[in-house]
Design a protein around this motif. Sequence first.
Motif, mmCIF file in Angstrom:
data_model
loop_
_atom_site.group_PDB
_atom_site.id
_atom_site.type_symbol
_atom_site.label_atom_id
_atom_site.label_comp_id
_atom_site.label_asym_id
_atom_site.label_seq_id
_atom_site.Cartn_x
_atom_site.Cartn_y
_atom_site.Cartn_z
ATOM 1 N N ILE A 204 -13.293 -6.390 10.508
ATOM 2 C CA ILE A 204 -11.874 -6.704 10.468
ATOM 3 C C ILE A 204 -11.651 -7.443 9.084
ATOM 4 C CG2 ILE A 204 -9.924 -7.885 11.340
ATOM 5 C CD1 ILE A 204 -10.792 -7.048 14.047
ATOM 6 N N THR A 205 -10.459 -7.030 8.411
ATOM 7 C CA THR A 205 -10.009 -7.925 7.260
ATOM 8 C C THR A 205 -8.371 -8.049 7.587
ATOM 9 O OG1 THR A 205 -11.424 -7.246 5.577
ATOM 10 C CG2 THR A 205 -9.384 -7.940 4.789
ATOM 11 N N GLN A 206 -8.080 -9.181 7.317
ATOM 12 C CA GLN A 206 -6.661 -9.626 7.520
ATOM 13 C C GLN A 206 -5.853 -9.131 6.285
ATOM 14 O OE1 GLN A 206 -5.009 -13.175 9.425
ATOM 15 N NE2 GLN A 206 -4.571 -13.781 7.468
ATOM 16 N N ILE A 207 -4.803 -8.329 6.688
ATOM 17 C CA ILE A 207 -3.802 -7.878 5.570
ATOM 18 C C ILE A 207 -2.462 -8.704 5.725
ATOM 19 C CG2 ILE A 207 -2.497 -5.952 4.557
ATOM 20 C CD1 ILE A 207 -5.477 -5.685 4.668
ATOM 21 N N VAL A 208 -2.057 -9.022 4.421
ATOM 22 C CA VAL A 208 -0.645 -9.940 4.456
ATOM 23 C C VAL A 208 0.562 -9.049 3.797
ATOM 24 C CG1 VAL A 208 0.477 -12.135 3.918
ATOM 25 C CG2 VAL A 208 -2.093 -11.936 4.504
ATOM 26 N N THR A 209 1.644 -9.157 4.126
ATOM 27 C CA THR A 209 2.824 -8.583 3.452
ATOM 28 C C THR A 209 3.773 -9.787 3.623
ATOM 29 O OG1 THR A 209 3.613 -7.313 5.259
ATOM 30 C CG2 THR A 209 2.377 -6.313 3.875
ATOM 31 N N ARG A 210 4.686 -9.767 2.669
ATOM 32 C CA ARG A 210 5.559 -10.958 2.716
ATOM 33 C C ARG A 210 7.027 -10.216 2.656
ATOM 34 N NH1 ARG A 210 3.128 -15.758 1.510
ATOM 35 N NH2 ARG A 210 1.050 -15.482 0.425
ATOM 36 N N GLU A 211 8.103 -10.720 3.002
ATOM 37 C CA GLU A 211 9.515 -10.326 3.142
ATOM 38 C C GLU A 211 9.892 -10.069 1.842
ATOM 39 O OE1 GLU A 211 13.448 -11.683 5.808
ATOM 40 O OE2 GLU A 211 11.999 -13.100 4.993
ATOM 41 N N ASP A 212 9.597 -10.488 0.911
ATOM 42 C CA ASP A 212 10.178 -10.344 -0.649
ATOM 43 C C ASP A 212 9.640 -8.981 -0.774
ATOM 44 O OD1 ASP A 212 7.593 -11.284 -1.237
ATOM 45 O OD2 ASP A 212 8.141 -12.895 -2.278
ATOM 46 N N ASN B 203 6.496 -2.665 1.594
ATOM 47 C CA ASN B 203 5.445 -2.882 2.228
ATOM 48 C C ASN B 203 5.699 -3.580 3.443
ATOM 49 O OD1 ASN B 203 3.411 -1.350 0.486
ATOM 50 N ND2 ASN B 203 3.969 -2.960 -0.914
ATOM 51 N N TYR B 204 6.690 -4.454 3.465
ATOM 52 C CA TYR B 204 6.949 -5.454 4.462
ATOM 53 C C TYR B 204 7.578 -4.539 5.629
ATOM 54 C CZ TYR B 204 9.631 -9.142 6.983
ATOM 55 O OH TYR B 204 10.016 -9.837 8.266
ATOM 56 N N LYS B 205 8.457 -3.717 5.246
ATOM 57 C CA LYS B 205 9.284 -2.842 6.085
ATOM 58 C C LYS B 205 8.151 -1.818 6.821
ATOM 59 C CE LYS B 205 12.994 0.333 6.557
ATOM 60 N NZ LYS B 205 12.338 1.481 7.462
ATOM 61 N N ILE B 206 7.404 -1.536 6.119
ATOM 62 C CA ILE B 206 6.170 -0.707 6.816
ATOM 63 C C ILE B 206 5.149 -1.317 7.785
ATOM 64 C CG2 ILE B 206 3.915 0.728 6.186
ATOM 65 C CD1 ILE B 206 5.094 1.460 3.393
ATOM 66 N N ALA B 207 4.864 -2.693 7.255
ATOM 67 C CA ALA B 207 3.840 -3.380 7.891
ATOM 68 C C ALA B 207 4.705 -3.816 9.447
ATOM 69 C CB ALA B 207 3.643 -4.616 7.461
ATOM 70 N N LYS B 208 5.965 -3.952 9.410
ATOM 71 C CA LYS B 208 7.044 -4.461 10.475
ATOM 72 C C LYS B 208 6.796 -3.085 11.546
ATOM 73 C CE LYS B 208 10.802 -6.444 10.829
ATOM 74 N NZ LYS B 208 12.211 -6.506 10.294
ATOM 75 N N ASP B 209 6.725 -2.062 10.795
ATOM 76 C CA ASP B 209 6.854 -0.676 11.897
ATOM 77 C C ASP B 209 5.515 -0.194 12.407
ATOM 78 O OD1 ASP B 209 9.742 -0.816 11.441
ATOM 79 O OD2 ASP B 209 9.616 0.855 9.749
ATOM 80 N N VAL B 210 4.452 -0.634 11.743
ATOM 81 C CA VAL B 210 3.375 -0.248 12.394
ATOM 82 C C VAL B 210 2.983 -0.943 13.764
ATOM 83 C CG1 VAL B 210 2.520 0.123 10.036
ATOM 84 C CG2 VAL B 210 1.688 -2.022 11.389
#
Length: 585
Positions: free
Chosen positions: A47-55, A59-66
Amino acid sequence: MEFKRSHMCGELREENIGDEVVLMGWVAKKRNLGSLVFIDLRDKTGITQIVTREDDNENYKIAKDVAGEYVLEVKGEVRERESKNPEIPTGNIEIIASKINILDKAKTPPIYIKEDDDVSENLKLKYRYLDMRKQSVQKNLKLRSDIVRCMREYMYDNGFTEVETPFLTKPTPEGARDYLVPSRVNQGKFYALPQSPQLMKQLLMIGSLDRYFQIVKCFRDEDLRANRQPEFTQLDLELSFADQDDVIKVNEGLLKTLFDNFTDYDLKLPIQRMDYSEAMNSYGSDKPDLRYGYKINDISEIFKDCDFKVFTDNIKEGHSVRAINFKGQAGNYSRKQLDKLTDFVKDYGLKGLSFIKFNSKDDINSSIKKFLTDEIVKNLIEKLDISDNDLILIGADKNKTVLEGLGALRRKVAKDQNLYEKEYAFCWVVNFPMFEYSEEEDRYVSQHHPFTMPNEEDIDLLLTEPEKVRTQAYDIVINGDEMGGGSVRINNQELQEKVFKALKLSDDDIEQKFGFFIEALQYGTPPHAGLAYGLDRLVMLFAKTENIKDIIAFPKTQSATCPLTQAPSIVDEKSLNELSIEVKE
């Protein structure tokens, strides 16, 4: 896919900080902290941790929806992780995503994909493709692959040629029940799936191949248990111009190689050899677990004149009274627990179990205390090496029954009380009986198979006293499991036919079942010998599991069914008609 994968999810470390990477995998977990979304991306390596930021709006929108088990590709830069996780190899780094693409969406899985789930085995097997996403399953399948590769390399290095033998073969007697396959082209006739490539590998020796091996599927239509499947895998091998010592030497080298590669254990060679009679009389099993002591002892002589009728009657009938001294265990078993042990041995045919708790010389608690004279106690102390706090368990019955019952009891007590003194214990069991009597068939049947070479000094007993014939057969036993077995083979027609006669096979039976093999023996057969390992059991040993299903990609249940594919299944009428088969209701 927009990018090419640069790394696996479990590979990245601190030395990769600053690198731009592309990972692909499944969403193991998502955490939405408002201004940050964290995704644990998983593949077979970790496992690797992926980070996206609100700004980072897109990518933030995609990450929220997965959601869990979505398949993603992620491009980003490796950064040092602020809140490190020492529990995983990649716990010091994370990926700051510059691009996230959804490669496929996923429904909510019907089972949890985590190591500590409590899902039933049947449900796990129904969704095995989801269950195998767990790191434990991935690890076992990788281990199996590595073991197979190691075996192949060893065999090639030692002059063996890998040859495939057919799956559609001829039904033969003298073994487990065959899986039969009807032939459409040859109406009314059947193939059998091989229980092992036994005759084929002997024919390869007649064909002068000299050293053969294959890693092969075998099939037996028999009742299942934890370490048995209807289809299983063998490492099968055969050597020409070889005797028992030659086969054992080659295989000890293989075992040494496997243990050197897959454990920290230093296997010392040669491995000890134990006569079959010693294994049965001392351990109640032809696959003795030598990680602990607690031998079975014959104490019939001590009790032959006692007043306990159960013992004396058995001795008069030619049976025996036998005991195990479980040293230091007297305080670990209450009367209720001892009663449970008595119920346990009844499953093996023993009618009862007597006990002696030797708390001290002056404090003996026993179910047969009134029959324990001072002389009997003195002889027991000497024979069984009894000291304070020892528990002696005694059975009386036919030799076979009492040995099997006490052998099972020995294994149970050792497991229940964790009496193991060694991590691994090995032995070769040799000099097996050629035959065993089948009450069901009212005749002697082969204990291994009918192509096993008898001991030379016992050949004259084949037709007169078959119960006394020993063989040049050998099993490799590790931690109380038979990991492999083999024998020197019969290499001439006359002796082979004599063995068939001892098995009471008629001339017609011999011709119909083995005619092709008997004919082959007439054209110059080299002395040859071989062995087959249960590959699944070996992998279980190295994976440290007691369940064979843990190390097979798509195993069957205990009832020989596949919850995933629903096999076996009903066949349509047209297919049955083509085979001229009618199914009885």
